[in-house]
Scaffold this active site. Sequence first.
Site, short mmCIF file in Angstrom:
data_model
loop_
_atom_site.label_atom_id
_atom_site.label_comp_id
_atom_site.label_asym_id
_atom_site.label_seq_id
_atom_site.Cartn_x
_atom_site.Cartn_y
_atom_site.Cartn_z
N GLY A 14 0.78 -1.18 0.11
CA GLY A 14 -0.11 0.02 -0.09
C GLY A 14 0.74 1.26 -0.04
O GLY A 14 2.06 1.27 -0.34
N CYS A 15 0.43 2.12 0.54
CA CYS A 15 0.92 3.36 0.74
C CYS A 15 2.27 3.35 1.34
O CYS A 15 2.37 2.85 2.70
CB CYS A 15 0.22 4.64 1.56
SG CYS A 15 1.17 5.96 1.91
N PHE A 16 3.47 3.80 0.73
CA PHE A 16 4.65 3.68 1.32
C PHE A 16 5.00 4.39 2.83
O PHE A 16 5.93 4.09 3.39
CB PHE A 16 6.01 3.87 0.32
CG PHE A 16 5.88 5.17 -0.43
CD1 PHE A 16 5.64 6.23 0.23
CD2 PHE A 16 6.56 5.17 -1.64
CE1 PHE A 16 5.60 7.60 -0.76
CE2 PHE A 16 6.83 6.27 -2.48
CZ PHE A 16 5.88 7.44 -2.03
N CYS A 18 2.89 4.24 5.01
CA CYS A 18 2.60 3.13 6.04
C CYS A 18 3.62 2.33 6.38
O CYS A 18 4.21 2.03 7.59
CB CYS A 18 1.39 2.56 5.75
SG CYS A 18 -0.06 3.63 5.79
#
Length: 179
Positions: A14-16, A18
Amino acid sequence: MTDKNLQLATFGGGCFWCTEAVFQEVKGVEKVVSGYSGGTVPGKPTYREVCSGLTGHAEVIQVTFNPNVISFKEILIIFMTTHDPTTLNRQGGDTGTQYRSVIYYHSSTQKEVAEQVLKEVASYYEDKIVTEISQLDVFYEAEDYHQDYYKNNKEQGYCSFVITPKLAKLRKLHANKLK
Protein backbone atom coordinates in the site's frame (compact mmCIF):
# COMPACT_ATOMS: atom_id res chain seq x y z
CA MET A 1 26.23 -2.07 0.30
CA THR A 2 29.33 -0.98 2.12
CA ASP A 3 28.75 -3.21 5.17
CA LYS A 4 28.78 -6.84 4.05
CA ASN A 5 26.77 -7.86 7.12
CA LEU A 6 23.77 -5.81 6.02
CA GLN A 7 21.13 -6.99 3.55
CA LEU A 8 18.30 -5.42 1.54
CA ALA A 9 14.61 -6.23 1.41
CA THR A 10 12.19 -4.47 -0.94
CA PHE A 11 8.41 -4.69 -0.72
CA GLY A 12 5.19 -2.74 -1.00
CA GLY A 13 2.02 -3.02 1.03
CA GLY A 14 0.00 0.00 0.00
CA CYS A 15 1.14 3.53 0.71
CA PHE A 16 4.87 3.62 1.38
CA TRP A 17 4.37 6.09 4.23
CA CYS A 18 2.70 3.27 6.20
CA THR A 19 5.26 0.55 5.56
CA GLU A 20 8.13 2.98 6.14
CA ALA A 21 6.73 3.96 9.55
CA VAL A 22 6.27 0.31 10.53
CA PHE A 23 9.81 -0.76 9.67
CA GLN A 24 11.48 2.26 11.22
CA GLU A 25 10.43 0.76 14.58
CA VAL A 26 11.83 -2.74 13.96
CA LYS A 27 14.98 -3.90 15.75
CA GLY A 28 17.80 -4.70 13.31
CA VAL A 29 16.51 -2.34 10.64
CA GLU A 30 19.25 0.17 9.90
CA LYS A 31 17.57 2.23 7.18
CA VAL A 32 14.21 2.51 5.40
CA VAL A 33 13.85 4.33 2.08
CA SER A 34 10.54 4.97 0.32
CA GLY A 35 10.52 4.53 -3.44
CA TYR A 36 9.08 2.92 -6.54
CA SER A 37 9.66 -0.37 -8.31
CA GLY A 38 8.08 -2.75 -10.77
CA GLY A 39 7.11 -0.29 -13.47
CA THR A 40 7.13 -0.64 -17.21
CA VAL A 41 7.88 2.96 -18.16
CA PRO A 42 11.59 3.76 -18.59
CA GLY A 43 13.35 6.34 -16.45
CA LYS A 44 12.88 7.46 -12.87
CA PRO A 45 9.18 8.05 -12.18
CA THR A 46 7.78 10.92 -10.14
CA TYR A 47 5.19 10.52 -7.40
CA ARG A 48 2.58 12.16 -9.61
CA GLU A 49 3.32 9.72 -12.45
CA VAL A 50 3.17 6.70 -10.14
CA CYS A 51 -0.11 7.92 -8.61
CA SER A 52 -1.63 8.09 -12.09
CA GLY A 53 -1.36 4.31 -12.22
CA LEU A 54 0.02 4.51 -15.75
CA THR A 55 3.69 3.68 -15.04
CA GLY A 56 3.09 0.25 -13.50
CA HIS A 57 5.28 1.09 -10.49
CA ALA A 58 4.34 0.15 -6.95
CA GLU A 59 4.99 2.32 -3.92
CA VAL A 60 7.61 0.31 -2.04
CA ILE A 61 10.17 0.59 0.68
CA GLN A 62 13.72 -0.67 0.66
CA VAL A 63 14.88 -1.88 4.05
CA THR A 64 18.54 -2.21 5.01
CA PHE A 65 18.73 -4.72 7.84
CA ASN A 66 21.20 -6.65 9.92
CA PRO A 67 20.46 -10.38 9.52
CA ASN A 68 22.32 -11.08 12.78
CA VAL A 69 19.53 -9.17 14.56
CA ILE A 70 16.47 -9.92 12.40
CA SER A 71 16.09 -12.41 9.59
CA PHE A 72 14.54 -11.80 6.20
CA LYS A 73 11.82 -14.27 7.20
CA GLU A 74 11.01 -12.28 10.34
CA ILE A 75 10.87 -9.08 8.31
CA LEU A 76 8.42 -10.68 5.88
CA ILE A 77 6.22 -11.99 8.71
CA ILE A 78 6.00 -8.47 10.10
CA PHE A 79 5.24 -7.14 6.62
CA MET A 80 2.55 -9.75 5.94
CA THR A 81 0.81 -9.13 9.26
CA THR A 82 0.81 -5.33 9.22
CA HIS A 83 -1.04 -4.85 5.92
CA ASP A 84 -3.84 -6.70 4.14
CA PRO A 85 -2.25 -9.05 1.59
CA THR A 86 -5.66 -10.26 0.40
CA THR A 87 -6.86 -7.12 -1.39
CA LEU A 88 -5.74 -6.79 -4.99
CA ASN A 89 -4.34 -3.34 -5.80
CA ARG A 90 -5.78 -1.82 -2.65
CA GLN A 91 -5.00 -0.98 0.96
CA GLY A 92 -7.88 0.64 2.78
CA GLY A 93 -8.93 3.73 0.85
CA ASP A 94 -5.85 3.66 -1.38
CA THR A 95 -6.67 1.96 -4.67
CA GLY A 96 -4.66 1.30 -7.82
CA THR A 97 -1.81 -0.93 -8.95
CA GLN A 98 0.66 1.37 -7.22
CA TYR A 99 -0.75 0.12 -3.89
CA ARG A 100 -0.39 -3.60 -4.63
CA SER A 101 1.03 -6.06 -2.13
CA VAL A 102 4.39 -7.15 -3.51
CA ILE A 103 7.69 -8.64 -2.41
CA TYR A 104 10.66 -7.91 -4.68
CA TYR A 105 13.35 -10.46 -3.99
CA HIS A 106 17.07 -9.77 -4.32
CA SER A 107 18.21 -13.42 -4.55
CA SER A 108 16.88 -16.91 -5.10
CA THR A 109 17.10 -17.49 -1.35
CA GLN A 110 14.86 -14.48 -0.70
CA LYS A 111 12.40 -15.79 -3.30
CA GLU A 112 12.24 -19.18 -1.53
CA VAL A 113 11.78 -17.54 1.87
CA ALA A 114 9.02 -15.29 0.49
CA GLU A 115 7.15 -18.26 -0.97
CA GLN A 116 7.49 -20.12 2.35
CA VAL A 117 6.24 -17.16 4.40
CA LEU A 118 3.19 -16.68 2.18
CA LYS A 119 2.27 -20.33 2.72
CA GLU A 120 2.84 -20.07 6.47
CA VAL A 121 0.66 -16.98 6.99
CA ALA A 122 -2.12 -18.05 4.60
CA SER A 123 -4.17 -19.59 7.43
CA TYR A 124 -4.11 -16.25 9.26
CA TYR A 125 -6.44 -14.81 6.59
CA GLU A 126 -9.94 -15.81 5.51
CA ASP A 127 -9.35 -14.64 1.92
CA LYS A 128 -6.65 -15.76 -0.49
CA ILE A 129 -3.31 -13.92 -0.33
CA VAL A 130 -2.68 -11.96 -3.55
CA THR A 131 0.83 -10.72 -2.71
CA GLU A 132 3.02 -10.73 -5.82
CA ILE A 133 6.55 -12.15 -5.59
CA SER A 134 8.85 -10.75 -8.30
CA GLN A 135 12.54 -10.27 -8.84
CA LEU A 136 13.73 -6.74 -8.14
CA ASP A 137 14.72 -4.97 -11.32
CA VAL A 138 15.24 -1.35 -10.33
CA PHE A 139 14.47 0.57 -7.15
CA TYR A 140 13.93 4.31 -7.54
CA GLU A 141 14.15 6.44 -4.41
CA ALA A 142 11.07 8.62 -3.91
CA GLU A 143 11.27 12.37 -3.59
CA ASP A 144 12.75 13.77 -0.35
CA TYR A 145 9.40 14.88 1.08
CA HIS A 146 8.26 11.22 1.17
CA GLN A 147 11.17 10.11 3.33
CA ASP A 148 10.43 9.92 7.09
CA TYR A 149 6.91 11.04 6.24
CA TYR A 150 5.19 9.85 9.40
CA LYS A 151 7.97 11.16 11.66
CA ASN A 152 7.62 14.58 10.05
CA ASN A 153 3.81 14.68 9.71
CA LYS A 154 2.27 12.77 12.66
CA GLU A 155 -0.55 15.30 13.05
CA GLN A 156 -1.60 15.11 9.39
CA GLY A 157 -4.99 13.39 8.95
CA TYR A 158 -3.76 10.41 6.91
CA CYS A 159 -1.05 9.75 9.47
CA SER A 160 -3.44 9.94 12.42
CA PHE A 161 -6.20 7.81 10.92
CA VAL A 162 -4.24 5.27 8.86
CA ILE A 163 -0.62 5.00 10.01
CA THR A 164 -1.08 5.36 13.78
CA PRO A 165 -3.47 2.33 13.91
CA LYS A 166 -1.00 0.27 11.82
CA LEU A 167 1.71 1.09 14.34
CA ALA A 168 -0.59 0.05 17.19
CA LYS A 169 -1.13 -3.30 15.43
CA LEU A 170 2.63 -3.68 14.96
CA ARG A 171 3.26 -3.01 18.65
CA LYS A 172 0.59 -5.53 19.65
CA LEU A 173 1.69 -8.34 17.32
CA HIS A 174 5.45 -7.86 17.30
CA ALA A 175 6.44 -6.10 20.54
CA ASN A 176 9.50 -8.33 20.96
CA LYS A 177 10.88 -7.23 17.56
CA LEU A 178 10.77 -3.48 18.21
CA LYS A 179 13.54 -1.01 19.01
